[in-house]
Design a protein around this motif. Sequence first.
Motif, PDB file in Angstrom:
ATOM      1  N   LEU A  53      41.784  30.043  39.204  1.00 48.98           N
ATOM      2  CA  LEU A  53      42.610  30.925  38.377  1.00 48.98           C
ATOM      3  C   LEU A  53      41.760  31.866  37.532  1.00 48.98           C
ATOM      4  O   LEU A  53      42.156  32.994  37.250  1.00 48.98           O
ATOM      5  CB  LEU A  53      43.529  30.100  37.466  1.00 48.98           C
ATOM      6  CG  LEU A  53      44.575  29.235  38.154  1.00 48.98           C
ATOM      7  CD1 LEU A  53      45.350  28.413  37.134  1.00 48.98           C
ATOM      8  CD2 LEU A  53      45.522  30.078  38.990  1.00 48.98           C
ATOM      9  N   ALA A  54      40.580  31.389  37.119  1.00 51.71           N
ATOM     10  CA  ALA A  54      39.690  32.191  36.280  1.00 51.71           C
ATOM     11  C   ALA A  54      38.731  33.049  37.103  1.00 51.71           C
ATOM     12  O   ALA A  54      37.855  33.707  36.544  1.00 51.71           O
ATOM     13  CB  ALA A  54      38.905  31.277  35.351  1.00 51.71           C
ATOM     14  N   ALA A  55      38.890  33.054  38.416  1.00 51.32           N
ATOM     15  CA  ALA A  55      38.048  33.845  39.331  1.00 51.32           C
ATOM     16  C   ALA A  55      36.578  33.408  39.295  1.00 51.32           C
ATOM     17  O   ALA A  55      35.685  34.192  39.573  1.00 51.32           O
ATOM     18  CB  ALA A  55      38.178  35.343  39.058  1.00 51.32           C
ATOM     19  N   ILE A  56      36.354  32.138  38.967  1.00 54.72           N
ATOM     20  CA  ILE A  56      35.003  31.572  39.057  1.00 54.72           C
ATOM     21  C   ILE A  56      34.742  31.171  40.504  1.00 54.72           C
ATOM     22  O   ILE A  56      33.642  31.321  41.024  1.00 54.72           O
ATOM     23  CB  ILE A  56      34.853  30.370  38.099  1.00 54.72           C
ATOM     24  CG1 ILE A  56      34.996  30.845  36.644  1.00 54.72           C
ATOM     25  CG2 ILE A  56      33.521  29.651  38.317  1.00 54.72           C
ATOM     26  CD1 ILE A  56      35.131  29.727  35.630  1.00 54.72           C
ATOM     27  N   LEU A  57      35.782  30.655  41.169  1.00 49.82           N
ATOM     28  CA  LEU A  57      35.753  30.362  42.602  1.00 49.82           C
ATOM     29  C   LEU A  57      36.732  31.284  43.310  1.00 49.82           C
ATOM     30  O   LEU A  57      37.671  31.792  42.693  1.00 49.82           O
ATOM     31  CB  LEU A  57      36.171  28.905  42.856  1.00 49.82           C
ATOM     32  CG  LEU A  57      35.302  27.797  42.265  1.00 49.82           C
ATOM     33  CD1 LEU A  57      35.950  26.430  42.519  1.00 49.82           C
ATOM     34  CD2 LEU A  57      33.899  27.830  42.847  1.00 49.82           C
ATOM     35  N   ARG A  58      36.529  31.469  44.610  1.00 52.32           N
ATOM     36  CA  ARG A  58      37.449  32.275  45.430  1.00 52.32           C
ATOM     37  C   ARG A  58      38.123  31.371  46.452  1.00 52.32           C
ATOM     38  O   ARG A  58      37.469  30.515  47.043  1.00 52.32           O
ATOM     39  CB  ARG A  58      36.687  33.367  46.170  1.00 52.32           C
ATOM     40  CG  ARG A  58      36.089  34.396  45.265  1.00 52.32           C
ATOM     41  CD  ARG A  58      35.300  35.397  46.063  1.00 52.32           C
ATOM     42  NE  ARG A  58      34.761  36.410  45.182  1.00 52.32           N
ATOM     43  CZ  ARG A  58      34.585  37.664  45.533  1.00 52.32           C
ATOM     44  NH1 ARG A  58      34.885  38.054  46.757  1.00 52.32           N
ATOM     45  NH2 ARG A  58      34.102  38.536  44.683  1.00 52.32           N
ATOM     46  N   THR A  71      41.932  37.810  42.738  1.00 54.03           N
ATOM     47  CA  THR A  71      40.726  37.106  42.296  1.00 54.03           C
ATOM     48  C   THR A  71      39.628  37.088  43.357  1.00 54.03           C
ATOM     49  O   THR A  71      38.491  36.733  43.054  1.00 54.03           O
ATOM     50  CB  THR A  71      41.043  35.649  41.883  1.00 54.03           C
ATOM     51  OG1 THR A  71      41.550  34.945  43.019  1.00 54.03           O
ATOM     52  CG2 THR A  71      42.025  35.602  40.727  1.00 54.03           C
ATOM     53  N   ASP A  72      39.956  37.462  44.585  1.00 51.24           N
ATOM     54  CA  ASP A  72      38.918  37.520  45.619  1.00 51.24           C
ATOM     55  C   ASP A  72      38.386  38.936  45.791  1.00 51.24           C
ATOM     56  O   ASP A  72      37.663  39.228  46.740  1.00 51.24           O
ATOM     57  CB  ASP A  72      39.420  36.963  46.954  1.00 51.24           C
ATOM     58  CG  ASP A  72      40.647  37.701  47.483  1.00 51.24           C
ATOM     59  OD1 ASP A  72      41.175  38.603  46.786  1.00 51.24           O
ATOM     60  OD2 ASP A  72      41.095  37.376  48.594  1.00 51.24           O
ATOM     61  N   ALA A  73      38.719  39.815  44.854  1.00 49.73           N
ATOM     62  CA  ALA A  73      38.181  41.180  44.853  1.00 49.73           C
ATOM     63  C   ALA A  73      36.758  41.129  44.270  1.00 49.73           C
ATOM     64  O   ALA A  73      36.174  40.063  44.111  1.00 49.73           O
ATOM     65  CB  ALA A  73      39.074  42.100  44.039  1.00 49.73           C
ATOM     66  N   SER A  74      36.218  42.281  43.952  1.00 40.92           N
ATOM     67  CA  SER A  74      34.889  42.307  43.337  1.00 40.92           C
ATOM     68  C   SER A  74      34.845  43.413  42.294  1.00 40.92           C
ATOM     69  O   SER A  74      35.808  44.154  42.104  1.00 40.92           O
ATOM     70  CB  SER A  74      33.815  42.544  44.410  1.00 40.92           C
ATOM     71  OG  SER A  74      34.086  43.742  45.103  1.00 40.92           O
ATOM     72  N   GLY A  75      33.719  43.505  41.622  1.00 43.65           N
ATOM     73  CA  GLY A  75      33.492  44.595  40.678  1.00 43.65           C
ATOM     74  C   GLY A  75      34.445  44.603  39.499  1.00 43.65           C
ATOM     75  O   GLY A  75      34.639  43.597  38.824  1.00 43.65           O
ATOM     76  N   GLU A  76      35.063  45.751  39.265  1.00 47.95           N
ATOM     77  CA  GLU A  76      35.888  45.967  38.073  1.00 47.95           C
ATOM     78  C   GLU A  76      37.081  45.025  38.001  1.00 47.95           C
ATOM     79  O   GLU A  76      37.474  44.612  36.906  1.00 47.95           O
ATOM     80  CB  GLU A  76      36.377  47.423  38.030  1.00 47.95           C
ATOM     81  CG  GLU A  76      35.282  48.445  37.802  1.00 47.95           C
ATOM     82  CD  GLU A  76      34.564  48.248  36.467  1.00 47.95           C
ATOM     83  OE1 GLU A  76      35.262  48.033  35.447  1.00 47.95           O
ATOM     84  OE2 GLU A  76      33.325  48.314  36.455  1.00 47.95           O
ATOM     85  N   ASP A  77      37.679  44.689  39.131  1.00 50.91           N
ATOM     86  CA  ASP A  77      38.841  43.796  39.112  1.00 50.91           C
ATOM     87  C   ASP A  77      38.465  42.410  38.588  1.00 50.91           C
ATOM     88  O   ASP A  77      39.182  41.830  37.775  1.00 50.91           O
ATOM     89  CB  ASP A  77      39.470  43.676  40.502  1.00 50.91           C
ATOM     90  CG  ASP A  77      40.275  44.908  40.878  1.00 50.91           C
ATOM     91  OD1 ASP A  77      40.416  45.817  40.029  1.00 50.91           O
ATOM     92  OD2 ASP A  77      40.772  44.967  42.016  1.00 50.91           O
ATOM     93  N   ILE A  78      37.343  41.881  39.041  1.00 52.74           N
ATOM     94  CA  ILE A  78      36.889  40.567  38.577  1.00 52.74           C
ATOM     95  C   ILE A  78      36.574  40.627  37.088  1.00 52.74           C
ATOM     96  O   ILE A  78      36.923  39.733  36.321  1.00 52.74           O
ATOM     97  CB  ILE A  78      35.659  40.081  39.380  1.00 52.74           C
ATOM     98  CG1 ILE A  78      36.060  39.783  40.815  1.00 52.74           C
ATOM     99  CG2 ILE A  78      35.022  38.860  38.734  1.00 52.74           C
ATOM    100  CD1 ILE A  78      37.072  38.663  40.973  1.00 52.74           C
ATOM    101  N   TRP A  79      35.942  41.695  36.656  1.00 53.51           N
ATOM    102  CA  TRP A  79      35.623  41.896  35.242  1.00 53.51           C
ATOM    103  C   TRP A  79      36.911  41.882  34.416  1.00 53.51           C
ATOM    104  O   TRP A  79      36.993  41.237  33.375  1.00 53.51           O
ATOM    105  CB  TRP A  79      34.887  43.224  35.115  1.00 53.51           C
ATOM    106  CG  TRP A  79      34.294  43.524  33.781  1.00 53.51           C
ATOM    107  CD1 TRP A  79      34.683  44.524  32.933  1.00 53.51           C
ATOM    108  CD2 TRP A  79      33.205  42.865  33.135  1.00 53.51           C
ATOM    109  NE1 TRP A  79      33.907  44.511  31.804  1.00 53.51           N
ATOM    110  CE2 TRP A  79      32.988  43.502  31.905  1.00 53.51           C
ATOM    111  CE3 TRP A  79      32.404  41.782  33.482  1.00 53.51           C
ATOM    112  CZ2 TRP A  79      31.999  43.101  31.009  1.00 53.51           C
ATOM    113  CZ3 TRP A  79      31.408  41.396  32.582  1.00 53.51           C
ATOM    114  CH2 TRP A  79      31.227  42.040  31.380  1.00 53.51           C
TER     115      TRP A  79
END
Length: 200
Positions: A53-58, A71-79
């Motif tokens: 849920l916290a996007a620590i894992l995908r 949460t499985d995106a990268s860059g700005e979305d994860i931030w």
Amino acid sequence: MIEVKNVTFNYSTQDEQDTLPAIRDVSLTVREGETVAIIGQNGSGKSTLAKLLAAILRPNSGTILVDGLRTDASGEDIWAIRQRVGIVFQNPDDQLVANTVIDDIAFGPENIGLPRFEIEERVQEALKLLGLESFAETAISELSVGQKQRVAIAGVLAMRPRYLLLDEPTTMISGQTGRHLLDMVQNLARERGIAVIHIT
């Protein structure tokens, strides 16, 4: 809103596909302002779900959306997700990084590049909310486990998350202290419209 759709996660590598997944085909929805309890035995995948849920894992399969962001995106979305979802771990020593209480609470807001005046405002607010004003200059190493847990929560609240994940935060502290801490968090969540996901 957090939307979990048919999520499966396995810690094993592709060479070990016969192992059981930690999470299998989980779906749930958490709206802003809600309190949700996730209850299960040790080893049932609760902490894995929190990290997903916290996007620590995908997830290996399925999707998790936090306010529409994957949460499985990268860059700005994860931030952006990591600013919206705050997590408090079972052991506060796993997330306290600075030498003093005030520096630890300021760590998150500094990392996202907030202006100095806003960092100050957030730190003072978090100190007050958790009753830590008199401990501001205290070394983390001098605190009890319960006090450390309050600092960990204050640090997360200084980020002003929309969703607060509590991963068994009272396991290492006494029953009365734990109940007081959870009551305090619940009151704060109601006042601020924060969703609380309590794992126990």
